[in-house]
Design an enzyme around this catalytic site. Sequence first.
Site, PDB file in Angstrom:
ATOM      1  N   GLU A  49       0.811  -1.234   0.000  1.00 39.59           N
ATOM      2  CA  GLU A  49       0.000   0.000   0.000  1.00 39.59           C
ATOM      3  C   GLU A  49       0.836   1.271   0.000  1.00 39.59           C
ATOM      4  O   GLU A  49       0.413   2.300  -0.532  1.00 39.59           O
ATOM      5  CB  GLU A  49      -0.955   0.019   1.200  1.00 39.59           C
ATOM      6  CG  GLU A  49      -2.099  -0.974   1.102  1.00 39.59           C
ATOM      7  CD  GLU A  49      -1.732  -2.344   1.657  1.00 39.59           C
ATOM      8  OE1 GLU A  49      -0.554  -2.560   2.019  1.00 39.59           O
ATOM      9  OE2 GLU A  49      -2.632  -3.210   1.719  1.00 39.59           O
ATOM     10  N   PHE A 111     -11.019  -7.828  14.282  1.00 35.69           N
ATOM     11  CA  PHE A 111      -9.960  -8.207  13.368  1.00 35.69           C
ATOM     12  C   PHE A 111      -9.715  -7.088  12.356  1.00 35.69           C
ATOM     13  O   PHE A 111     -10.642  -6.581  11.726  1.00 35.69           O
ATOM     14  CB  PHE A 111     -10.348  -9.500  12.632  1.00 35.69           C
ATOM     15  CG  PHE A 111      -9.307  -9.919  11.623  1.00 35.69           C
ATOM     16  CD1 PHE A 111      -8.018 -10.251  12.017  1.00 35.69           C
ATOM     17  CD2 PHE A 111      -9.618  -9.961  10.271  1.00 35.69           C
ATOM     18  CE1 PHE A 111      -7.053 -10.608  11.090  1.00 35.69           C
ATOM     19  CE2 PHE A 111      -8.658 -10.320   9.334  1.00 35.69           C
ATOM     20  CZ  PHE A 111      -7.370 -10.651   9.753  1.00 35.69           C
ATOM     21  N   GLN A 112      -8.468  -6.698  12.224  1.00 35.01           N
ATOM     22  CA  GLN A 112      -8.037  -5.632  11.302  1.00 35.01           C
ATOM     23  C   GLN A 112      -8.708  -4.302  11.572  1.00 35.01           C
ATOM     24  O   GLN A 112      -8.882  -3.481  10.679  1.00 35.01           O
ATOM     25  CB  GLN A 112      -8.221  -6.061   9.843  1.00 35.01           C
ATOM     26  CG  GLN A 112      -7.284  -7.211   9.488  1.00 35.01           C
ATOM     27  CD  GLN A 112      -7.146  -7.453   8.012  1.00 35.01           C
ATOM     28  OE1 GLN A 112      -8.056  -7.198   7.234  1.00 35.01           O
ATOM     29  NE2 GLN A 112      -5.987  -7.954   7.612  1.00 35.01           N
ATOM     30  N   LYS A 161     -17.485  -1.334   6.739  1.00 38.38           N
ATOM     31  CA  LYS A 161     -17.962  -2.295   5.748  1.00 38.38           C
ATOM     32  C   LYS A 161     -19.476  -2.250   5.557  1.00 38.38           C
ATOM     33  O   LYS A 161     -19.976  -2.311   4.430  1.00 38.38           O
ATOM     34  CB  LYS A 161     -17.529  -3.711   6.167  1.00 38.38           C
ATOM     35  CG  LYS A 161     -17.749  -4.749   5.080  1.00 38.38           C
ATOM     36  CD  LYS A 161     -17.047  -6.060   5.416  1.00 38.38           C
ATOM     37  CE  LYS A 161     -17.134  -7.018   4.232  1.00 38.38           C
ATOM     38  NZ  LYS A 161     -16.414  -8.277   4.495  1.00 38.38           N
ATOM     39  N   MET A 483      24.286   9.236   1.807  1.00 43.86           N
ATOM     40  CA  MET A 483      24.135  10.527   2.482  1.00 43.86           C
ATOM     41  C   MET A 483      24.531  10.424   3.949  1.00 43.86           C
ATOM     42  O   MET A 483      25.160  11.323   4.506  1.00 43.86           O
ATOM     43  CB  MET A 483      22.691  11.028   2.341  1.00 43.86           C
ATOM     44  CG  MET A 483      22.484  12.422   2.870  1.00 43.86           C
ATOM     45  SD  MET A 483      23.583  13.627   2.115  1.00 43.86           S
ATOM     46  CE  MET A 483      22.545  14.269   0.804  1.00 43.86           C
TER      47      MET A 483
HETATM   48  C1  TPP Z   1      12.580   5.910   5.226  1.00 46.79           C
HETATM   49  C2  TPP Z   1      13.866   6.589   5.520  1.00 46.79           C
HETATM   50  N1  TPP Z   1      14.745   6.027   6.391  1.00 46.79           N
HETATM   51  C3  TPP Z   1      15.927   6.646   6.644  1.00 46.79           C
HETATM   52  C4  TPP Z   1      16.247   7.831   6.056  1.00 46.79           C
HETATM   53  C5  TPP Z   1      17.572   8.521   6.365  1.00 46.79           C
HETATM   54  N2  TPP Z   1      18.390   8.588   5.144  1.00 46.79           N
HETATM   55  C6  TPP Z   1      18.430   9.697   4.373  1.00 46.79           C
HETATM   56  S1  TPP Z   1      19.371   9.490   3.011  1.00 46.79           S
HETATM   57  C7  TPP Z   1      19.778   7.927   3.447  1.00 46.79           C
HETATM   58  C8  TPP Z   1      20.675   7.094   2.588  1.00 46.79           C
HETATM   59  C9  TPP Z   1      20.041   6.721   1.315  1.00 46.79           C
HETATM   60  O1  TPP Z   1      20.851   5.754   0.697  1.00 46.79           O
HETATM   61  P1  TPP Z   1      20.776   5.477  -0.844  1.00 46.79           P
HETATM   62  O2  TPP Z   1      19.371   5.240  -1.251  1.00 46.79           O
HETATM   63  O3  TPP Z   1      21.740   4.428  -1.213  1.00 46.79           O
HETATM   64  O4  TPP Z   1      21.171   6.881  -1.477  1.00 46.79           O
HETATM   65  P2  TPP Z   1      22.609   7.600  -1.542  1.00 46.79           P
HETATM   66  O5  TPP Z   1      22.627   8.620  -0.453  1.00 46.79           O
HETATM   67  O6  TPP Z   1      23.647   6.553  -1.374  1.00 46.79           O
HETATM   68  O7  TPP Z   1      22.620   8.240  -2.874  1.00 46.79           O
HETATM   69  C10 TPP Z   1      19.178   7.578   4.654  1.00 46.79           C
HETATM   70  C11 TPP Z   1      19.336   6.286   5.338  1.00 46.79           C
HETATM   71  C12 TPP Z   1      15.279   8.391   5.191  1.00 46.79           C
HETATM   72  N3  TPP Z   1      15.466   9.580   4.602  1.00 46.79           N
HETATM   73  N4  TPP Z   1      14.126   7.747   4.925  1.00 46.79           N
END
Ligand code: TPP
Lengths: 582, 182
Positions: A49, A111-112, A161, A483
């Site tokens: 979803e 449920f749910q 429902k 990042m």
């Molecule tokens: C759902 C979620 N969890 C954690 C983060 C924290 N976060 C921001 S950028 C990042 C790294 C993303 O890695 P990747 O997709 O490999 O991209 P890159 O930075 O390597 O280009 C993380 C863990 C986030 N923004 N969203």
Amino acid sequence: MKITGAQALIRSLEMENVETIFGLPGGCILPAYDPLLDSPIRHILVRHEQGAGHMAEGYAHVTGRPGVVLVTSGPAATNMVTPLMDAFMDSIPMVCITGQVGTAAIGTDAFQECDTVGITRSCTKHNELVMSAQDIPMAIRQAFHIATTGRPGPTLVDIPKDCLTNMMDWHWPTDEEVAESLPGYRPTTKGHARMIKEAAKLILASERPLLYIGGGVLKARAAEAVRELAELTNIHVVTTLMARGAFPDDHALCLGMPGMHGNATAITAMQQSDLLINIGARFDDRITGKLSEFAKEAKVIHVDIDPAEQGKVRKPDVPIVGDAKYVTEELIKAIRDLLQTGSTQADTGAWKSRVSGWREQFPLSYAPSEPGEALKPQFCLEALRDSAPEGTILVSGVGQHQMWSSQYWTFNEPYTWVNSGGLGTMGFSVPAAIGAKVGRPDRTVWAIDGDGCFQMTAQELVTASVERIPIKVAILNNSYLGMVRQWQEMFYEERYSEVYLSPEVPNFVMWAEAMGCVGIRVDSPEEVQPAIDKANSINDRPVVIDFRVDAREKVFPMVPAGYGNDDMLLPEWQEPNRGGLK
Amino acid sequence: MSEIRNHHILSVLVQNRPGVLARVASLFARRGFNIFSLAVAPAEDEGFSRITIVVDVDSAPLEQVVKQLFKLIEVVKISELDPRRSVERELLLATVRTTAEQRGQVVELTNIFEGKILAVGAEAITVSLDGHPDKLDDFEELLAGYGIVELQRTGRVALPKLDREARLRAVSNKKTDNGKAG
Ligand SMILES: Cc1ncc(C[n+]2csc(CCOP(=O)(O)OP(=O)(O)O)c2C)c(N)n1
Ligand SMILES: [Mg+2]
């Protein structure tokens, strides 16, 4: 005429001109899926979803029409929390319909069962639990009305429902009935004439003016008007992450993106301006950096349809509550009036030449790889950009690849950039790209994704294959949560904690192919162009390119958290010249 | 108890629909605004309720509180009531421990404040008092000397004073203001 609540729901969606629904059925929403079979509405069956939610967002981004999601109760509703919040943060119109346990079972931990309206209260613009079949058409009309007017946002209608199975007398509420049912909802669209005049005077008097435009310009379909305003007054424009494409990057007045990973010119122009003309932006902390150091000498004109944005972060000198398009057009008239009645515009020549100087000295740049060295992500983006057909829509995930996408792509058209700005949701790009392609099947849609992000929602490529939605995905695979790695390298003394993603597992090419896509792996610079050409030539199924890029590459410039914008970090070869940013 | 100098009284007219109070409460929690007291009851118009909220404006500027509140779809009108120009009332119920000898003192005290005796037991007495919250504060302090078993106050309700015009400064009114919601 007597029909079931479920029939009323589908008919209401037809009345709202819904063409596509993203969803997945289950117990409580089952009755609604039966009349759907007889409806011309296209239903796209997702694999999770959350994917439906981001697809609806992507669709809304590129079409301006609300994205619609249909899911069941409990776990399906909770799976929608992330995309609802994402849409709320980025003001995306979206209508989510959730099933709920029967009215008699509500409150019994059936449920749910879950308290969907309670859980989604703070991630929707409005939500509503319907308690009778008779109320369904009005609830749907209100949901669309609220989602698409004023500051757009997601709405949710939770339908038990028995309300779907009970009979009701069909009646489609009139505009008046809807307005009467919402006495507390009257968005202001017309900006205050005196304030607009005041703003016009300030603009003509300013020697260092800057247009600071945000996502509101796109929501209000005000890009044309903004361009006219910029050209009339010859004022430079910075486009926030949410507004990329709202003003053409190839326009001489465009300075591109400011903020944490903006370019040095855009950042510095904001810092040194004496008048920020903010249209549809919200002084996000990613733009302002340390607030007390932000644009200290600037007066502020703030145009926003949401009165609560006025003064929330920065107190405006001239607040204008209204629709960005209406206000910008009125502003143009007001400026023309002043110019025709003898007023003149202050000399901005000195400012202009300073800005040009910064642009020349501090372009975005990276060190190209030497022969035999690892591929640079920016190089891949440049190649993708230069081979992209006219009007290509770019969708990105969240991380370094997102910032490079915004930096190195050239956005010359509104609604060609789709990303998760406010919430920064990893996993956004694949489903959002699918939604964008559904909304604009005539366009090429490229998703730029990270190897981390891709692993969060890649299963939707199955949806794309089966539904024949031929998106293209470029994974800038640096084997890292890049990042986060960058922050650990720069601010945690290179102590890398839980950011390394195995480079060989998963095998992205095999995974893509298992999902019915074409998978291509690229390791060296020579392979880049042939892979892109091949991807661009495939239009009957999704394509995934796994670009193996240099893990050490960092995003620059950077305004680290807590720093003032003046203290941005430049690429090392520009550091010696930083004195030039004056 | 009620040091209300940094407080503002908001009178909020809302559509009387399920979940409205939860929306208001979660908005205050989410935005970090503090509520000192809150009272809700049906308003004069059918279908509407009036919520009287006493807000701690040290926690956030009043303007943001009002604007964020006004974004709730069911909020129809918000008025800020200036304490000097409004009538404020609150109700207090208290059960006080009393020996037979002290009972007379508590009854006398209650009569002085023009309160009511609601129930008398062998070792306790329940009294009520309605009036300005400051008066309730004084009464509560004096009762404390006897030993309060249980005490409940309602939180204040308020309306603008009638004696001079324009008592009610409409902060924002979607019905007449050309709207302000976003
Ligand atoms: C759902 C979620 N969890 C954690 C983060 C924290 N976060 C921001 S950028 C990042 C790294 C993303 O890695 P990747 O997709 O490999 O991209 P890159 O930075 O390597 O280009 C993380 C863990 C986030 N923004 N969203
Ligand atoms: Mg990565």
